[in-house]
Design a protein around this motif. Structure first.
Motif, PDB file in Angstrom:
ATOM      1  N   GLU A  75     -20.072 -24.385 -15.265  1.00 47.30           N
ATOM      2  CA  GLU A  75     -19.179 -24.963 -14.004  1.00 47.30           C
ATOM      3  C   GLU A  75     -19.880 -26.001 -13.364  1.00 47.30           C
ATOM      4  OE1 GLU A  75     -18.586 -23.488  -9.703  1.00 47.30           O
ATOM      5  OE2 GLU A  75     -17.447 -21.905 -11.300  1.00 47.30           O
ATOM      6  N   ILE A  76     -19.211 -27.486 -13.804  1.00 46.55           N
ATOM      7  CA  ILE A  76     -19.665 -28.524 -13.179  1.00 46.55           C
ATOM      8  C   ILE A  76     -19.222 -28.502 -11.662  1.00 46.55           C
ATOM      9  CG2 ILE A  76     -19.641 -30.877 -13.354  1.00 46.55           C
ATOM     10  CD1 ILE A  76     -21.253 -29.840 -15.964  1.00 46.55           C
ATOM     11  N   GLY A  77     -20.018 -28.486 -10.798  1.00 49.17           N
ATOM     12  CA  GLY A  77     -19.737 -28.328  -9.250  1.00 49.17           C
ATOM     13  C   GLY A  77     -19.802 -29.469  -8.450  1.00 49.17           C
ATOM     14  N   HIS A  78     -20.975 -30.445  -8.637  1.00 50.87           N
ATOM     15  CA  HIS A  78     -21.372 -31.690  -8.059  1.00 50.87           C
ATOM     16  C   HIS A  78     -21.856 -32.894  -8.400  1.00 50.87           C
ATOM     17  CE1 HIS A  78     -25.146 -29.129  -9.153  1.00 50.87           C
ATOM     18  NE2 HIS A  78     -25.661 -30.333  -8.809  1.00 50.87           N
ATOM     19  N   LEU A  79     -21.851 -34.030  -8.017  1.00 48.24           N
ATOM     20  CA  LEU A  79     -22.505 -35.125  -8.344  1.00 48.24           C
ATOM     21  C   LEU A  79     -23.780 -35.460  -7.627  1.00 48.24           C
ATOM     22  CD1 LEU A  79     -19.245 -37.310  -7.817  1.00 48.24           C
ATOM     23  CD2 LEU A  79     -20.077 -36.719  -9.989  1.00 48.24           C
ATOM     24  N   GLY A  80     -24.785 -36.061  -8.601  1.00 45.83           N
ATOM     25  CA  GLY A  80     -25.890 -36.674  -7.934  1.00 45.83           C
ATOM     26  C   GLY A  80     -26.220 -37.933  -8.430  1.00 45.83           C
ATOM     27  N   VAL A  81     -27.605 -38.481  -8.092  1.00 51.07           N
ATOM     28  CA  VAL A  81     -27.827 -39.626  -8.598  1.00 51.07           C
ATOM     29  C   VAL A  81     -29.475 -39.548  -8.869  1.00 51.07           C
ATOM     30  CG1 VAL A  81     -26.075 -41.043  -7.666  1.00 51.07           C
ATOM     31  CG2 VAL A  81     -28.201 -40.886  -6.240  1.00 51.07           C
ATOM     32  N   PHE A  82     -29.905 -40.298  -9.819  1.00 52.01           N
ATOM     33  CA  PHE A  82     -31.243 -40.516  -9.976  1.00 52.01           C
ATOM     34  C   PHE A  82     -31.744 -41.969  -9.846  1.00 52.01           C
ATOM     35  CE2 PHE A  82     -31.033 -37.234 -13.648  1.00 52.01           C
ATOM     36  CZ  PHE A  82     -31.301 -36.338 -12.755  1.00 52.01           C
ATOM     37  N   GLY A  83     -32.626 -42.374  -8.993  1.00 53.50           N
ATOM     38  CA  GLY A  83     -33.369 -43.836  -8.914  1.00 53.50           C
ATOM     39  C   GLY A  83     -33.378 -43.962  -7.346  1.00 53.50           C
ATOM     40  N   LYS A  84     -33.400 -45.177  -7.011  1.00 59.87           N
ATOM     41  CA  LYS A  84     -33.447 -45.736  -5.523  1.00 59.87           C
ATOM     42  C   LYS A  84     -32.332 -45.067  -4.925  1.00 59.87           C
ATOM     43  CE  LYS A  84     -34.140 -50.053  -6.352  1.00 59.87           C
ATOM     44  NZ  LYS A  84     -34.717 -51.598  -6.193  1.00 59.87           N
ATOM     45  N   ASN A  96     -23.826 -25.417 -11.767  1.00 55.67           N
ATOM     46  CA  ASN A  96     -24.300 -24.345 -11.351  1.00 55.67           C
ATOM     47  C   ASN A  96     -25.441 -23.585 -12.027  1.00 55.67           C
ATOM     48  OD1 ASN A  96     -22.783 -24.642  -8.922  1.00 55.67           O
ATOM     49  ND2 ASN A  96     -20.998 -23.258  -9.629  1.00 55.67           N
ATOM     50  N   PRO A  97     -26.524 -23.180 -11.467  1.00 56.50           N
ATOM     51  CA  PRO A  97     -27.509 -22.334 -12.458  1.00 56.50           C
ATOM     52  C   PRO A  97     -26.824 -21.558 -13.462  1.00 56.50           C
ATOM     53  CG  PRO A  97     -28.370 -22.580 -10.309  1.00 56.50           C
ATOM     54  CD  PRO A  97     -26.869 -22.843 -10.251  1.00 56.50           C
ATOM     55  N   GLU A  98     -27.332 -21.626 -14.725  1.00 55.20           N
ATOM     56  CA  GLU A  98     -26.775 -20.766 -15.829  1.00 55.20           C
ATOM     57  C   GLU A  98     -28.110 -20.382 -16.680  1.00 55.20           C
ATOM     58  OE1 GLU A  98     -25.674 -18.576 -18.096  1.00 55.20           O
ATOM     59  OE2 GLU A  98     -23.847 -19.116 -16.634  1.00 55.20           O
ATOM     60  N   PRO A  99     -28.237 -19.116 -16.558  1.00 58.92           N
ATOM     61  CA  PRO A  99     -29.669 -18.642 -17.189  1.00 58.92           C
ATOM     62  C   PRO A  99     -29.454 -18.877 -18.908  1.00 58.92           C
ATOM     63  CG  PRO A  99     -28.973 -16.958 -15.623  1.00 58.92           C
ATOM     64  CD  PRO A  99     -28.009 -18.006 -15.764  1.00 58.92           C
ATOM     65  N   CYS A 100     -28.229 -18.832 -19.263  1.00 56.32           N
ATOM     66  CA  CYS A 100     -28.085 -18.815 -20.822  1.00 56.32           C
ATOM     67  C   CYS A 100     -28.402 -20.171 -21.206  1.00 56.32           C
ATOM     68  CB  CYS A 100     -26.717 -18.409 -21.269  1.00 56.32           C
ATOM     69  SG  CYS A 100     -26.353 -16.821 -21.227  1.00 56.32           S
ATOM     70  N   LEU A 101     -28.143 -21.194 -20.318  1.00 57.83           N
ATOM     71  CA  LEU A 101     -28.402 -22.859 -20.763  1.00 57.83           C
ATOM     72  C   LEU A 101     -29.994 -22.923 -20.742  1.00 57.83           C
ATOM     73  CD1 LEU A 101     -27.781 -25.547 -21.305  1.00 57.83           C
ATOM     74  CD2 LEU A 101     -27.544 -26.010 -18.713  1.00 57.83           C
ATOM     75  N   SER A 102     -30.616 -22.310 -19.985  1.00 59.61           N
ATOM     76  CA  SER A 102     -32.063 -22.339 -19.768  1.00 59.61           C
ATOM     77  C   SER A 102     -32.646 -21.751 -20.900  1.00 59.61           C
ATOM     78  CB  SER A 102     -32.560 -21.879 -18.410  1.00 59.61           C
ATOM     79  OG  SER A 102     -32.153 -22.668 -17.315  1.00 59.61           O
ATOM     80  N   GLU A 103     -32.010 -20.609 -21.461  1.00 60.20           N
ATOM     81  CA  GLU A 103     -32.695 -19.792 -22.551  1.00 60.20           C
ATOM     82  C   GLU A 103     -32.462 -20.820 -23.807  1.00 60.20           C
ATOM     83  OE1 GLU A 103     -31.084 -16.351 -25.208  1.00 60.20           O
ATOM     84  OE2 GLU A 103     -31.233 -15.827 -22.994  1.00 60.20           O
TER      85      GLU A 103
END
Length: 187
Positions: A75-84, A96-103
């Motif tokens: 589930e894609i649930g938010h936006l974010g940015v990297f950088g300044k 949202n955190p998903e244990p299967c993806l981490s595995e």
């Protein structure tokens, strides 16, 4: 600069289409200079860089031999940015955190290091890169991101279907070419 390779969780076509519509809305409101082609949307698991054929083949063979992962929902649930903070280099969509993806990521990462690749050691922060390089004639602000976040009210949900070894083709669009796919079997 050589050809770069990476393993990634591919987004299914229906999720790419939804993301394309979402990016159309965001493009009108967030002036980033380069938007990712919809066919290039993915979640990177292991960036290999300029890979030698022997290491690449070894990683493929190891994954083929050991691959036993099942599909799972994301589930894609938010936006974010990297950088300044006032001029970010990356706009991304997170899930949202998903244990299967981490595995799956841990397995791919381990196989790649066992095959001789030197991988990034930063903590895994899974995301889908949407755009690069802030181009606004005004400073970026978190408030702007929060006001324009289409996922806040309507998250994007999809079933993860496969992990892919991609090759980067600079100067082409889409620029990522599928070299080998590892299907995630049904649950």
């Amino acid at each position: 600069m050589g050809t770069h390779y990476f393993y990634a969780l591919a987004l299914p076509n229906n999720a790419k289409k939804q993301m394309e519509r979402t990016c159309g809305f965001l493009r009108e409101n967030l002036p980033f200079n380069r938007w990712v082609h919809p066919d290039d949307l993915h979640i990177t698991l292991a960036f290999l860089g300029d890979a030698g054929e022997d290491k690449l083949s070894d990683s493929i063979l190891r994954l083929e031999k050991e691959w036993r992962h099942r599909s799972f929902p994301l589930e894609i649930g938010h936006l974010g940015v990297f950088g300044k903070s006032d001029s970010p280099r990356i706009l991304w969509a997170g899930h949202n955190p998903e244990p299967c993806l981490s595995e799956v990521r841990n397995h791919v990462y381990s196989v790649c290091t066992d095959s001789g690749f030197k991988l990034e050691t930063r903590p895994f922060k899974p995301h889908v890169t949407l755009a690069r390089k802030w181009g606004g004639d005004f400073p970026f602000s978190r408030e702007l991101l929060e006001q324009k976040d289409p996922f806040a009210d309507s998250p994007l949900m999809f079933e993860a279907e496969k992990v892919v070894l991609y090759k980067t083709n600079l100067g082409k669009e889409p620029k990522y070419e599928e070299m080998k796919a590892f299907p995630l079997t049904g649950r």
